[in-house]
Design an enzyme around this catalytic site. Sequence first.
Site, PDB file in Angstrom:
ATOM      1  N   ARG A   1      11.551  -2.519  11.098  1.00  0.00           N
ATOM      2  CA  ARG A   1      10.614  -2.040  12.114  1.00  0.00           C
ATOM      3  C   ARG A   1      10.382  -3.109  13.177  1.00  0.00           C
ATOM      4  O   ARG A   1      10.308  -4.289  12.864  1.00  0.00           O
ATOM      5  CB  ARG A   1       9.274  -1.684  11.442  1.00  0.00           C
ATOM      6  CG  ARG A   1       9.268  -0.289  10.849  1.00  0.00           C
ATOM      7  CD  ARG A   1       8.117  -0.068   9.904  1.00  0.00           C
ATOM      8  NE  ARG A   1       6.833  -0.564  10.404  1.00  0.00           N
ATOM      9  CZ  ARG A   1       5.704  -0.516   9.701  1.00  0.00           C
ATOM     10  NH1 ARG A   1       5.703   0.006   8.485  1.00  0.00           N
ATOM     11  NH2 ARG A   1       4.584  -0.986  10.201  1.00  0.00           N
TER      12      ARG A   1
ATOM     13  N   ARG B   1      -8.986   1.439   8.944  1.00  0.00           N
ATOM     14  CA  ARG B   1      -8.633   0.053   9.224  1.00  0.00           C
ATOM     15  C   ARG B   1      -9.745  -0.677   9.965  1.00  0.00           C
ATOM     16  O   ARG B   1      -9.592  -1.863  10.268  1.00  0.00           O
ATOM     17  CB  ARG B   1      -7.372   0.014  10.076  1.00  0.00           C
ATOM     18  CG  ARG B   1      -6.093  -0.259   9.297  1.00  0.00           C
ATOM     19  CD  ARG B   1      -4.973  -0.372  10.300  1.00  0.00           C
ATOM     20  NE  ARG B   1      -3.844  -1.091   9.828  1.00  0.00           N
ATOM     21  CZ  ARG B   1      -2.784  -0.529   9.238  1.00  0.00           C
ATOM     22  NH1 ARG B   1      -2.765   0.750   9.000  1.00  0.00           N
ATOM     23  NH2 ARG B   1      -1.768  -1.278   8.909  1.00  0.00           N
TER      24      ARG B   1
ATOM     25  N   ARG C   1      11.480  -6.059   4.571  1.00  0.00           N
ATOM     26  CA  ARG C   1      11.208  -4.618   4.489  1.00  0.00           C
ATOM     27  C   ARG C   1      12.227  -3.841   5.331  1.00  0.00           C
ATOM     28  O   ARG C   1      12.537  -4.225   6.447  1.00  0.00           O
ATOM     29  CB  ARG C   1       9.794  -4.312   4.994  1.00  0.00           C
ATOM     30  CG  ARG C   1       9.542  -2.810   5.123  1.00  0.00           C
ATOM     31  CD  ARG C   1       8.090  -2.428   5.057  1.00  0.00           C
ATOM     32  NE  ARG C   1       7.306  -2.870   6.192  1.00  0.00           N
ATOM     33  CZ  ARG C   1       5.991  -2.671   6.292  1.00  0.00           C
ATOM     34  NH1 ARG C   1       5.328  -2.072   5.314  1.00  0.00           N
ATOM     35  NH2 ARG C   1       5.335  -3.109   7.350  1.00  0.00           N
TER      36      ARG C   1
ATOM     37  N   LYS D   1       0.827  -1.208   0.000  1.00  0.00           N
ATOM     38  CA  LYS D   1       0.000   0.000   0.000  1.00  0.00           C
ATOM     39  C   LYS D   1       0.866   1.264   0.000  1.00  0.00           C
ATOM     40  O   LYS D   1       0.639   2.176  -0.773  1.00  0.00           O
ATOM     41  CB  LYS D   1      -0.905   0.042   1.249  1.00  0.00           C
ATOM     42  CG  LYS D   1      -1.854  -1.114   1.388  1.00  0.00           C
ATOM     43  CD  LYS D   1      -2.723  -0.975   2.643  1.00  0.00           C
ATOM     44  CE  LYS D   1      -1.933  -0.990   3.950  1.00  0.00           C
ATOM     45  NZ  LYS D   1      -1.238  -2.260   4.241  1.00  0.00           N
TER      46      LYS D   1
ATOM     47  N   ARG E   1      -0.555  -9.159  13.321  1.00  0.00           N
ATOM     48  CA  ARG E   1      -1.086  -8.097  12.474  1.00  0.00           C
ATOM     49  C   ARG E   1      -1.961  -8.673  11.371  1.00  0.00           C
ATOM     50  O   ARG E   1      -2.960  -8.060  10.986  1.00  0.00           O
ATOM     51  CB  ARG E   1       0.060  -7.266  11.897  1.00  0.00           C
ATOM     52  CG  ARG E   1       0.747  -6.476  12.991  1.00  0.00           C
ATOM     53  CD  ARG E   1       2.058  -5.902  12.531  1.00  0.00           C
ATOM     54  NE  ARG E   1       1.884  -4.932  11.480  1.00  0.00           N
ATOM     55  CZ  ARG E   1       2.867  -4.528  10.677  1.00  0.00           C
ATOM     56  NH1 ARG E   1       4.069  -5.037  10.813  1.00  0.00           N
ATOM     57  NH2 ARG E   1       2.626  -3.646   9.757  1.00  0.00           N
TER      58      ARG E   1
HETATM   59  P1  ADP Z   1       2.266  -1.779   3.233  1.00  0.00           P
HETATM   60  O1  ADP Z   1       2.299  -0.270   3.200  1.00  0.00           O
HETATM   61  O2  ADP Z   1       1.051  -2.357   2.592  1.00  0.00           O
HETATM   62  O3  ADP Z   1       2.500  -2.317   4.593  1.00  0.00           O
HETATM   63  P2  ADP Z   1       4.837  -1.631   1.814  1.00  0.00           P
HETATM   64  O4  ADP Z   1       4.562  -0.734   0.657  1.00  0.00           O
HETATM   65  O5  ADP Z   1       5.631  -1.095   2.931  1.00  0.00           O
HETATM   66  O6  ADP Z   1       3.467  -2.298   2.322  1.00  0.00           O
HETATM   67  O7  ADP Z   1       5.543  -2.955   1.215  1.00  0.00           O
HETATM   68  C1  ADP Z   1       5.933  -4.041   2.079  1.00  0.00           C
HETATM   69  C2  ADP Z   1       7.303  -4.571   1.646  1.00  0.00           C
HETATM   70  O8  ADP Z   1       7.198  -5.197   0.361  1.00  0.00           O
HETATM   71  C3  ADP Z   1       8.368  -3.481   1.482  1.00  0.00           C
HETATM   72  O9  ADP Z   1       9.610  -4.026   1.831  1.00  0.00           O
HETATM   73  C4  ADP Z   1       8.306  -3.135   0.000  1.00  0.00           C
HETATM   74  O10 ADP Z   1       9.553  -2.617  -0.450  1.00  0.00           O
HETATM   75  C5  ADP Z   1       7.990  -4.494  -0.607  1.00  0.00           C
HETATM   76  N1  ADP Z   1       7.157  -4.414  -1.822  1.00  0.00           N
HETATM   77  C6  ADP Z   1       6.193  -3.494  -2.111  1.00  0.00           C
HETATM   78  N2  ADP Z   1       5.609  -3.756  -3.308  1.00  0.00           N
HETATM   79  C7  ADP Z   1       6.206  -4.883  -3.771  1.00  0.00           C
HETATM   80  C8  ADP Z   1       6.036  -5.686  -4.967  1.00  0.00           C
HETATM   81  N3  ADP Z   1       5.111  -5.377  -5.900  1.00  0.00           N
HETATM   82  N4  ADP Z   1       6.823  -6.782  -5.089  1.00  0.00           N
HETATM   83  C9  ADP Z   1       7.725  -7.107  -4.145  1.00  0.00           C
HETATM   84  N5  ADP Z   1       7.937  -6.414  -3.014  1.00  0.00           N
HETATM   85  C10 ADP Z   1       7.191  -5.300  -2.809  1.00  0.00           C
HETATM   86  P1  ADP Z   2       1.446  -1.710   7.601  1.00  0.00           P
HETATM   87  O1  ADP Z   2       0.765  -1.116   6.420  1.00  0.00           O
HETATM   88  O2  ADP Z   2       2.780  -2.260   7.289  1.00  0.00           O
HETATM   89  O3  ADP Z   2       0.585  -2.660   8.364  1.00  0.00           O
HETATM   90  P2  ADP Z   2       1.266   0.863   9.002  1.00  0.00           P
HETATM   91  O4  ADP Z   2       2.483   1.694   8.945  1.00  0.00           O
HETATM   92  O5  ADP Z   2       0.116   1.249   8.164  1.00  0.00           O
HETATM   93  O6  ADP Z   2       1.749  -0.615   8.683  1.00  0.00           O
HETATM   94  O7  ADP Z   2       0.758   0.717  10.493  1.00  0.00           O
HETATM   95  C1  ADP Z   2       1.608   0.319  11.526  1.00  0.00           C
HETATM   96  C2  ADP Z   2       0.810   0.204  12.823  1.00  0.00           C
HETATM   97  O8  ADP Z   2       0.277   1.491  13.182  1.00  0.00           O
HETATM   98  C3  ADP Z   2      -0.391  -0.716  12.764  1.00  0.00           C
HETATM   99  O9  ADP Z   2      -0.053  -2.073  12.993  1.00  0.00           O
HETATM  100  C4  ADP Z   2      -1.264  -0.133  13.893  1.00  0.00           C
HETATM  101  O10 ADP Z   2      -0.775  -0.525  15.170  1.00  0.00           O
HETATM  102  C5  ADP Z   2      -1.004   1.361  13.755  1.00  0.00           C
HETATM  103  N1  ADP Z   2      -2.000   1.981  12.841  1.00  0.00           N
HETATM  104  C6  ADP Z   2      -1.743   2.578  11.646  1.00  0.00           C
HETATM  105  N2  ADP Z   2      -2.869   3.016  11.080  1.00  0.00           N
HETATM  106  C7  ADP Z   2      -3.894   2.686  11.936  1.00  0.00           C
HETATM  107  C8  ADP Z   2      -5.312   2.847  11.913  1.00  0.00           C
HETATM  108  N3  ADP Z   2      -5.949   3.432  10.883  1.00  0.00           N
HETATM  109  N4  ADP Z   2      -6.023   2.385  12.975  1.00  0.00           N
HETATM  110  C9  ADP Z   2      -5.416   1.804  14.023  1.00  0.00           C
HETATM  111  N5  ADP Z   2      -4.091   1.588  14.098  1.00  0.00           N
HETATM  112  C10 ADP Z   2      -3.322   2.043  13.076  1.00  0.00           C
END
Ligand code: ADP
Ligand code: ADP
Length: 213
Positions: free
Chosen positions: A160, A88, A127, A13, A171
């Site tokens: 992280r 979320r 990541r 995302k 998660r």
């Molecule tokens: P989210 O915001 O949904 O948690 P991220 O954008 O941080 O996800 O992506 C999660 C991990 O996967 C990161 O290490 C990112 O660099 C990697 N990643 C993102 N898109 C792709 C893809 N299309 N193919 C492989 N790895 C990806």
């Molecule tokens: P990812 O996309 O990799 O799951 P985020 O950076 O979006 O991670 O979120 C990391 C953490 O921050 C989540 O696991 C949660 O604890 C908190 N968080 C982020 N956005 C929200 C939300 N909209 N509601 C509740 N908790 C949130």
Amino acid sequence: MKIIMLGAPGAGKGTQAKMIAEKYGIPHVSTGDIFRANIKNGTELGMEAKKYMDQGLLVPDELTVKILLDRVAQADCAEGYVLDGFPRTIPQAEVLDEALNRLGEKIDCAINVDVPDENIVKRMSGRRACLKCGATYHIEHIPPKREGICDSCESELVLRDDDKPETVQNRLKVYHDQTQPLIEFYTGKGVLKTVDGTADMQDVFAAITAILG
Ligand code: ADP
Ligand code: ADP
Ligand code: ZN
């Protein structure tokens, strides 16, 4: 243009949201980034959020909704934004909806980045995040130019705390229980679009721009 990114943790995302923000000239709003910035700066909000984040749990709706509504009320969001990590939960989506309704506005598109659970744990352990500017890399798929260093701001990259495998499992469970119902919610509003998140980053982006126009 107001866009929501949906998908499991690690689905990509954030990666896609940054590209969308750049192409369409709208801010990338990530509640996770806002919480991490607050943790880094040692604010009261950060301390409170960290208690939940470290366990892979959601930060309570009340706190999260306030932060998000304050952010999207800022001037740079007037022409739209791409929300990454919000909403979320159904209550979060409802509050956002009501706030937009009051302004006579609506969400244009909710993009569901679909990646099966099997792929997620591997993605997360690879990541690497920049806590200064929010950039994200992957040690295999999307490596930084210099190992361990952010391309954009040259800060040190970190794994992280909540990307460790035990926490990722929590998660994922939280995602299925609390966030996945949003797919139905936005389908009902006629704005849901799903893309295959297992494709290459550029191919996922091409699918998204084909949808957004
Ligand atoms: P989210 O915001 O949904 O948690 P991220 O954008 O941080 O996800 O992506 C999660 C991990 O996967 C990161 O290490 C990112 O660099 C990697 N990643 C993102 N898109 C792709 C893809 N299309 N193919 C492989 N790895 C990806
Ligand atoms: P990812 O996309 O990799 O799951 P985020 O950076 O979006 O991670 O979120 C990391 C953490 O921050 C989540 O696991 C949660 O604890 C908190 N968080 C982020 N956005 C929200 C939300 N909209 N509601 C509740 N908790 C949130
Ligand atoms: Zn950086």
